[in-house]
Design an enzyme around this catalytic site. Structure first.
Site, PDB file in Angstrom:
ATOM      1  N   HIS A 229       0.854  -1.198   0.000  1.00 37.45           N
ATOM      2  CA  HIS A 229       0.000   0.000   0.000  1.00 37.45           C
ATOM      3  C   HIS A 229       0.880   1.234   0.000  1.00 37.45           C
ATOM      4  CE1 HIS A 229       1.170  -0.388   4.231  1.00 37.45           C
ATOM      5  NE2 HIS A 229       0.979   0.920   4.326  1.00 37.45           N
ATOM      6  N   ASP A 231       0.927   5.154   1.881  1.00 40.91           N
ATOM      7  CA  ASP A 231       0.272   5.889   2.965  1.00 40.91           C
ATOM      8  C   ASP A 231      -0.412   7.112   2.355  1.00 40.91           C
ATOM      9  OD1 ASP A 231       1.357   3.984   4.617  1.00 40.91           O
ATOM     10  OD2 ASP A 231       2.952   5.277   5.401  1.00 40.91           O
ATOM     11  N   HIS A 286       4.772   0.109  -0.150  1.00 43.27           N
ATOM     12  CA  HIS A 286       5.512  -0.724   0.802  1.00 43.27           C
ATOM     13  C   HIS A 286       4.645  -1.835   1.376  1.00 43.27           C
ATOM     14  CE1 HIS A 286       3.713   2.671   2.999  1.00 43.27           C
ATOM     15  NE2 HIS A 286       3.736   1.935   4.111  1.00 43.27           N
ATOM     16  N   ARG A 296       7.253  -8.634  15.414  1.00 41.41           N
ATOM     17  CA  ARG A 296       7.542  -7.262  14.996  1.00 41.41           C
ATOM     18  C   ARG A 296       6.498  -6.298  15.559  1.00 41.41           C
ATOM     19  NH1 ARG A 296       9.922  -4.253  10.834  1.00 41.41           N
ATOM     20  NH2 ARG A 296       8.662  -2.455  10.227  1.00 41.41           N
TER      21      ARG A 296
HETATM   22  C1  LIG Z   1      -4.696   8.541   8.977  1.00 45.93           C
HETATM   23  C2  LIG Z   1      -4.800   7.309   8.565  1.00 45.93           C
HETATM   24  C3  LIG Z   1      -3.814   6.652   7.671  1.00 45.93           C
HETATM   25  C4  LIG Z   1      -4.318   5.224   7.572  1.00 45.93           C
HETATM   26  C5  LIG Z   1      -5.794   5.428   7.680  1.00 45.93           C
HETATM   27  C6  LIG Z   1      -5.899   6.384   8.876  1.00 45.93           C
HETATM   28  C7  LIG Z   1      -5.627   5.602  10.165  1.00 45.93           C
HETATM   29  C8  LIG Z   1      -4.869   4.298   9.918  1.00 45.93           C
HETATM   30  C9  LIG Z   1      -3.821   4.381   8.791  1.00 45.93           C
HETATM   31  C10 LIG Z   1      -3.467   3.026   8.193  1.00 45.93           C
HETATM   32  C11 LIG Z   1      -2.406   2.237   8.985  1.00 45.93           C
HETATM   33  C12 LIG Z   1      -2.094   0.906   8.280  1.00 45.93           C
HETATM   34  C13 LIG Z   1      -1.911   1.076   6.761  1.00 45.93           C
HETATM   35  C14 LIG Z   1      -3.019   1.968   6.181  1.00 45.93           C
HETATM   36  C15 LIG Z   1      -2.953   1.993   4.660  1.00 45.93           C
HETATM   37  C16 LIG Z   1      -4.353   1.505   6.733  1.00 45.93           C
HETATM   38  O1  LIG Z   1      -5.045   0.622   6.292  1.00 45.93           O
HETATM   39  O2  LIG Z   1      -4.607   2.184   7.921  1.00 45.93           O
HETATM   40  C17 LIG Z   1      -2.935   3.349   6.810  1.00 45.93           C
HETATM   41  C18 LIG Z   1      -3.914   4.431   6.326  1.00 45.93           C
HETATM   42  C19 LIG Z   1      -3.428   5.279   5.145  1.00 45.93           C
HETATM   43  O3  LIG Z   1      -2.327   5.814   5.142  1.00 45.93           O
HETATM   44  O4  LIG Z   1      -4.211   5.364   4.221  1.00 45.93           O
HETATM   45  O1  LIG Z   2       5.089  -2.086  10.311  1.00 43.60           O
HETATM   46  C1  LIG Z   2       5.565  -1.369   9.454  1.00 43.60           C
HETATM   47  O2  LIG Z   2       6.771  -1.168   9.387  1.00 43.60           O
HETATM   48  C2  LIG Z   2       4.744  -0.715   8.403  1.00 43.60           C
HETATM   49  C3  LIG Z   2       3.530  -0.041   8.937  1.00 43.60           C
HETATM   50  C4  LIG Z   2       2.819   0.687   7.862  1.00 43.60           C
HETATM   51  O3  LIG Z   2       3.153   0.622   6.697  1.00 43.60           O
HETATM   52  C5  LIG Z   2       1.679   1.527   8.227  1.00 43.60           C
HETATM   53  O4  LIG Z   2       1.271   1.514   9.415  1.00 43.60           O
HETATM   54  O5  LIG Z   2       1.182   2.212   7.326  1.00 43.60           O
HETATM   55 FE   LIG Z   3       2.230   2.190   5.547  1.00 44.85          FE
END
Ligand SMILES: C=C1C[C@]23C[C@H]1CC[C@H]2[C@@]12CCC[C@@](C)(C(=O)O1)[C@H]2[C@@H]3C(=O)O
Ligand SMILES: O=C(O)CCC(=O)C(=O)O
Ligand SMILES: [Fe+2]
Length: 347
Positions: A229, A231, A286, A296
């Site tokens: 994905h 961010d 990533h 982890r």
């Molecule tokens: C502010 C954010 C950023 C979110 C959504 C929200 C809260 C949780 C974050 C994450 C965390 C895990 C990967 C991701 C891809 C997910 O599924 O939840 C992230 C997402 C994003 O960067 O889109």
């Molecule tokens: O665990 C990690 O290093 C990646 C976490 C991550 O990509 C995320 O929270 O968006």
């Molecule tokens: Fe991420």
């Protein structure tokens, strides 16, 4: 009243089955639900010799180093970042304590189907038919409501640490943003104006904190920790415990591991930075691969402007390649189209 980040992430379409993680304690074999057959596990052949740059925040040539790293990788390790190691360790300790709770207790703080915060699988899970070897805990602003559900009598220490961590991350993120704007050659005179493009009230942005746990996995080659994905927000500051797993994808190269560097934080560009840099900086694709013997933990801080800000390429780019979008609208685009959201904004 402006929409808060957690309101922007409110979702009315999620089902409970897309929120509850596996009870990892009771599992000894990889269940079918977690076997990814399509996973291409191929690491870049040059993976061992390629490495993400390590940048000292106080280096005299930090701007140039950041420019090169952002252009080439969209990512760097940051040292001398000013966040006390003790705070990072304390936050990691709280994350371990949280994920170490019995599953019944963690489920008390389950993210609600329409909610944004609490315990659960990653939001992107809904786009994949297989489940990830991962559990997460999302915080936006105060963690107190969920912390009370986890530890009815002793939630304060957790909240204080998370508040403090978010506060420190926010000012570090702002410092990094200024450095990146410099790297993009936005001169000081234009800076205020450029910041206004991001937001009339940039400093009020709240950001989000994500605690991640990837337990030891019985069959790591067939499982996925966190699916590939990008961010969504401007930039992410990541602490990873001393355990491998994070990898980034580079066009023409393949998956490149990002092993932890002691004392460093990983900084990566998100979708919004890709937009404001007019695609000069990539948004980093990533993933996390699980590990058989080490658990982890990671803590990601997502930094972005207030949700009513208009995101557009900086005005110095005379031929913008993205059309403007408010963060709120971008969040909803992304929650429907995932990685097709950015191409939809291309001019
Ligand atoms: C502010 C954010 C950023 C979110 C959504 C929200 C809260 C949780 C974050 C994450 C965390 C895990 C990967 C991701 C891809 C997910 O599924 O939840 C992230 C997402 C994003 O960067 O889109
Ligand atoms: O665990 C990690 O290093 C990646 C976490 C991550 O990509 C995320 O929270 O968006
Ligand atoms: Fe991420």
């Amino acid at each position: 009243m402006a929409t808060s980040l957690s309101e922007a992430y409110r979702d009315t379409t999620l089902q409970l089955k897309h929120i509850i993680p596996l009870d990892f304690d009771s599992i000894h074999d990889l269940p079918e639900s977690h076997v990814w057959t399509t996973k291409d596990n191929l690491l870049s052949e040059k993976g061992d010799i390629l490495s993400i740059p390590v940048i000292d925040l106080n280096a005299l040539n930090a701007t140039e180093l950041v420019r090169n790293a952002c252009q080439k990788w969209g990512m760097f390790h940051l040292i001398n970042h000013g966040i006390p190691l003790s705070l990072v360790e304390e936050a990691e300790e709280h994350a371990r304590r949280l994920f170490g709770l019995p599953v019944e207790r963690k489920l008390k703080a389950l993210r609600s189907p329409s909610g944004a915060t609490g315990y659960g699988v990653a939001r992107i899970s809904q786009f994949f038919s297989k489940s990830m070897w991962h559990e997460g805990f999302t915080i936006m602003g105060s963690a107190v409501e969920h912390a009370k559900e986890l530890w009815p009598d002793e939630y304060e220490e957790f909240c204080d640490t998370m508040d403090n961590y978010q506060k420190k991350m926010k000012s570090l993120a702002y410092e990094i943003l200024l450095l990146i704007l410099k790297a993009l050659e936005v001169d000081d005179q234009n800076q205020d104006q450029e910041m206004n493009i991001c937001s009339p009230s940039f400093y009020q942005s709240e950001g989000a904190l994500q605690l991640n746990s990837y337990p030891c996995c019985p069959n790591p080659n067939r499982a996925v920790g966190l699916a590939p994905h990008t961010d969504s927000l401007l930039l992410t500051i990541l602490h990873q415990n001393n355990t491998n797993g994070l990898q980034i994808f580079q066009e023409g190269v393949g998956w490149v591991p990002v092993p932890p560097v002691s004392g460093a934080l990983v900084v990566n560009m998100g979708d919004l930075m890709h937009i404001i840099s007019n695609a000069r900086f990539p948004t980093v694709y990533h993933r996390v691969v699980p590990n058989e013997t080490k658990h982890r933990f990671s803590i990601a801080y997502f930094y972005g402007p207030p949700t009513d800000s208009i995101i557009a390429p900086l005005s110095k780019f005379q031929i913008p390649c993205f059309r403007p979008v408010t963060l709120k609208d971008y969040i909803s685009l992304k929650s429907k189209h995932l990685e097709k959201a950015l191409p939809l904004l291309r001019i």
